[in-house]
Design a protein around this motif. Structure first.
Motif, short mmCIF file in Angstrom:
data_model
loop_
_atom_site.label_atom_id
_atom_site.label_comp_id
_atom_site.label_asym_id
_atom_site.label_seq_id
_atom_site.Cartn_x
_atom_site.Cartn_y
_atom_site.Cartn_z
N ASP A 1 48.13 -90.95 60.60
CA ASP A 1 48.10 -90.72 62.04
C ASP A 1 49.10 -91.66 62.70
O ASP A 1 49.55 -92.65 62.11
CB ASP A 1 46.70 -90.95 62.61
CG ASP A 1 46.23 -92.38 62.38
OD1 ASP A 1 46.53 -93.23 63.23
OD2 ASP A 1 45.58 -92.63 61.35
N SER A 2 49.46 -91.35 63.91
CA SER A 2 50.52 -92.09 64.59
C SER A 2 50.16 -93.55 64.82
O SER A 2 51.01 -94.44 64.67
CB SER A 2 50.84 -91.41 65.92
OG SER A 2 49.70 -91.36 66.76
N ASN B 1 52.02 -84.09 60.46
CA ASN B 1 52.91 -83.30 61.31
C ASN B 1 53.20 -84.08 62.59
O ASN B 1 52.38 -84.14 63.51
CB ASN B 1 52.28 -81.94 61.64
CG ASN B 1 52.17 -81.06 60.43
OD1 ASN B 1 53.05 -81.08 59.56
ND2 ASN B 1 51.10 -80.28 60.34
N ALA B 2 54.36 -84.70 62.63
CA ALA B 2 54.71 -85.58 63.75
C ALA B 2 55.21 -84.77 64.94
O ALA B 2 56.02 -83.84 64.79
CB ALA B 2 55.78 -86.57 63.31
N THR B 3 54.73 -85.14 66.11
CA THR B 3 55.21 -84.51 67.33
C THR B 3 56.55 -85.10 67.73
O THR B 3 56.94 -86.18 67.29
CB THR B 3 54.21 -84.74 68.47
OG1 THR B 3 54.16 -86.15 68.75
CG2 THR B 3 52.82 -84.23 68.10
N ASP B 4 57.25 -84.39 68.60
CA ASP B 4 58.50 -84.93 69.13
C ASP B 4 58.26 -86.26 69.83
O ASP B 4 59.03 -87.22 69.67
CB ASP B 4 59.14 -83.94 70.11
CG ASP B 4 59.68 -82.69 69.44
OD1 ASP B 4 59.89 -82.73 68.21
OD2 ASP B 4 59.89 -81.69 70.13
N GLU B 5 57.18 -86.34 70.60
CA GLU B 5 56.88 -87.56 71.33
C GLU B 5 56.72 -88.74 70.37
O GLU B 5 57.22 -89.84 70.63
CB GLU B 5 55.59 -87.37 72.14
CG GLU B 5 55.17 -88.61 72.91
CD GLU B 5 53.84 -88.42 73.63
OE1 GLU B 5 53.46 -89.32 74.40
OE2 GLU B 5 53.19 -87.38 73.41
N PHE B 6 56.04 -88.51 69.24
CA PHE B 6 55.87 -89.59 68.27
C PHE B 6 57.19 -89.99 67.64
O PHE B 6 57.45 -91.18 67.43
CB PHE B 6 54.87 -89.19 67.18
CG PHE B 6 54.79 -90.22 66.09
CD1 PHE B 6 54.16 -91.44 66.32
CD2 PHE B 6 55.37 -90.00 64.85
CE1 PHE B 6 54.11 -92.41 65.32
CE2 PHE B 6 55.32 -90.97 63.85
CZ PHE B 6 54.68 -92.18 64.09
N ARG C 1 64.97 -82.57 60.61
CA ARG C 1 64.39 -83.20 61.79
C ARG C 1 64.00 -84.65 61.52
O ARG C 1 64.13 -85.52 62.40
CB ARG C 1 63.17 -82.37 62.21
CG ARG C 1 62.34 -82.90 63.36
CD ARG C 1 61.28 -81.84 63.69
NE ARG C 1 60.39 -82.28 64.75
CZ ARG C 1 59.15 -82.75 64.56
NH1 ARG C 1 58.68 -82.82 63.31
NH2 ARG C 1 58.40 -83.10 65.58
N TYR D 1 65.81 -88.06 69.15
CA TYR D 1 64.92 -89.10 68.64
C TYR D 1 65.68 -90.41 68.47
O TYR D 1 65.14 -91.49 68.70
CB TYR D 1 64.34 -88.71 67.28
CG TYR D 1 63.68 -87.35 67.21
CD1 TYR D 1 62.92 -86.86 68.28
CD2 TYR D 1 63.80 -86.55 66.08
CE1 TYR D 1 62.31 -85.62 68.21
CE2 TYR D 1 63.20 -85.31 66.01
CZ TYR D 1 62.47 -84.84 67.07
OH TYR D 1 61.88 -83.61 67.00
#
Length: 517
Positions: A355-356, A392-397, A435, A447
């Motif tokens: 997790d982030s 699965n990483a978000t763009d924000e992360f 990505r 990023y």
């Protein structure tokens, strides 16, 4: 002790020291899959060349350069020439320059020095040195400095890895014969770095990429480290290059003052060097002469005054904490400029959670630089890292993940991203792999900042540096285990780097805390 990155800043003048010829702070990328091809970065391209995808075990099909050369002996050189000419181009250099990149690390196989290949027992494509020289020229014109990385060593240094050029369980690098071949390779690359104008922007040579992590399985590696440094300095002393803090001295006869190869042959008899170094220098002489004949460098190598007041190369090693079980410390081999490399890839084992928050807590409390400094492994740069995650990483992360890693690694001598680019195709699920693994794609998506020294949020770690020592101990993400297999975003099981937990590094964190806090 809890505000580790703040504490690290106190060490900046010591840890981030730059040798002459080295950028003051490294902002770099790897040129992976160019001269050592790893198919997971260009699976469709590999299939188009005639290679195969064999899932989680790369030893079962045509997955490496060695297997390809065995399968296509009559066309391998032409096929790879096309790959070398197209995977890394002048356009890529222009893009990297515009992005503020000041350093590239170039992974090389021992077979780029073709005389070192034991044919027909060993098979690899030929002709790569031409493209290396061409690419170095482009980079030199762009003002980009270069680390030559001995990425794939004779005999194979790690089992079942595509990056060795030969996916096999038969690991033979840690033998006198193959240590010797690696030393000859080093002598040749050192000579070229000082004498071939195409190599003028090379400032460091890395001895061995990612050796086996268990030091019990790498007998003789510590002796090899010392011999590696000796052979670099032997070539430089032959050239008359002053090596500060060196305890070696050498005088070359006036009778060979206009013939470098003759002088190097004389040096090979100097008893100040080990028997292994003497033998490697002797074996390197005819190879250098052959390269001179092939590339029009004969006058430079054999008929010109060669004494010069150049800058000694930086000898580069994976840091001591890369290994466990009482590993040899490369700091014990120091003789002149030396720097250290660590590779950072994160996983569930490291972060104690997919997790982030777990990832950010891990990177924002990174003890690696302090641990290495406590063992004199500085300056330290981070020669491989990416935005990869096991969730699965978000763009924000990924904006935060990029900032946090850059912030952590910038406490040392700098960072070098893996990789400069990744293929975008159906086999990589479009941009899904690029990505998180392609620097250029990361720039395109935002990023990574256009100025590599900048951050979207320079305080990105503030919420995560108040964790207890217990929780931050999992951040010992020194990638001291071999790269392991897991499924990529394209659902093709390929060997992609993952880091594991290392108790030794945690111990060194405690030691460094006692010393520096």
């Amino acid at each position: 002790m809890r505000h580790i990155l703040t504490g690290l800043g106190l060490l900046s003048t010591f840890v981030a020291r730059a040798w002459a010829g080295q950028p003051t702070h490294i902002y770099g990328v790897n040129l992976g899959s160019w001269l050592v091809l790893e198919l997971w970065m260009l699976p469709q391209g590999w299939v188009n060349m005639g290679g195969e995808l064999c899932g989680s075990d790369c030893s079962t099909c045509i997955s490496t350069e060695s297997a390809f050369a065995q399968a296509y002996p009559n066309t391998v050189n032409a096929t790879f020439a096309q790959h070398w000419a197209t995977w890394f181009t002048q356009s890529d250099v222009d893009t990297l320059k515009a992005a503020g990149i000041n350093t590239v690390r170039i992974p090389l196989g021992y077979w780029i020095v073709e005389d070192l290949v034991d044919r027909p027992h060993e098979t690899y494509p030929q002709g790569g040195l031409y493209y290396l020289r061409q690419g170095l020229g482009w980079l030199q014109d762009a003002g980009i400095q270069v680390i030559l990385d001995h990425h794939a060593l004779p005999g194979v240094q790690t089992a079942l890895q595509m990056f060795t050029g030969n996916c096999t369980t038969d690991v033979q690098f840690y033998t006198p014969y193959n240590y010797g071949r690696a030393l000859v390779w080093t002598a040749v690359m050192t000579a070229l770095s000082h004498l071939d104008p195409s190599f003028a922007n090379v400032f460091a040579i890395e001895a061995a990429n990612e050796p086996i992590n268990d030091a019990d399985q790498t007998p003789g590696y510590g002796t090899f480290q010392k011999n590696f440094v000796q052979i670099v300095r032997a070539v430089e002393l032959t050239l008359g290059i002053s090596v500060s803090s060196s305890n070696l001295s050498l005088s070359v006869s006036a009778s060979v003052s206009d013939n470098f190869t003759a002088a190097l042959s004389e040096t090979s008899s100097a008893t100040i060097f080990s028997a292994e170094v003497q033998a490697a220098l002797s074996q390197a002489v005819p190879i250098i002469m052959g390269i001179g004949e092939t590339y029009g460098l004969q006058t430079i190598f054999e008929a010109s005054p060669f004494k010069r007041s150049g800058t000694p190369l930086v000898a580069n090693f994976m840091d001591v904490n890369w290994q466990y079980n009482n590993p040899p410390n490369p700091a014990n081999a120091v003789n002149g400029p030396q720097a250290y490399d660590d590779h950072m890839y994160f996983s569930l084992a490291v972060c104690r959670g997919n997790d982030s928050t777990s990832y950010m807590t891990s990177i924002c409390n990174l003890p690696t630089i302090r641990a290495d400094a406590a063992l004199n492994n500085s300056p330290l740069w981070f020669g491989e890292w990416s935005l990869d995650t096991e969730f699965n990483a978000t763009d924000e992360f990924l904006y935060k993940w990029a900032d946090a890693q850059k912030l952590a690694y910038s406490q040392g001598a700098g960072w070098i991203y893996w990789n400069f680019k990744i293929e975008i195709s159906n086999l990589t699920n479009g941009t899904a792999r690029a990505r998180q693994w392609s620097y250029l794609e990361g720039l395109e998506l935002g990023y990574l900042t256009q100025d590599p020294a900048a951050f979207h949020d320079p305080n990105v770690c503030a919420p995560y540096t108040n964790s207890t020592l217990n929780s931050t101990s999992s951040s010992t993400s020194n990638s001291n285990s071999s790269k392991t297999s897991h499924s990529t975003s394209s659902s093709i099981p390929l060997s992609i780097p993952v880091a594991c937990y290392q108790p030794l590094l945690l111990f060194m964190y405690f030691l460094a805390s006692l010393i520096f806090l």
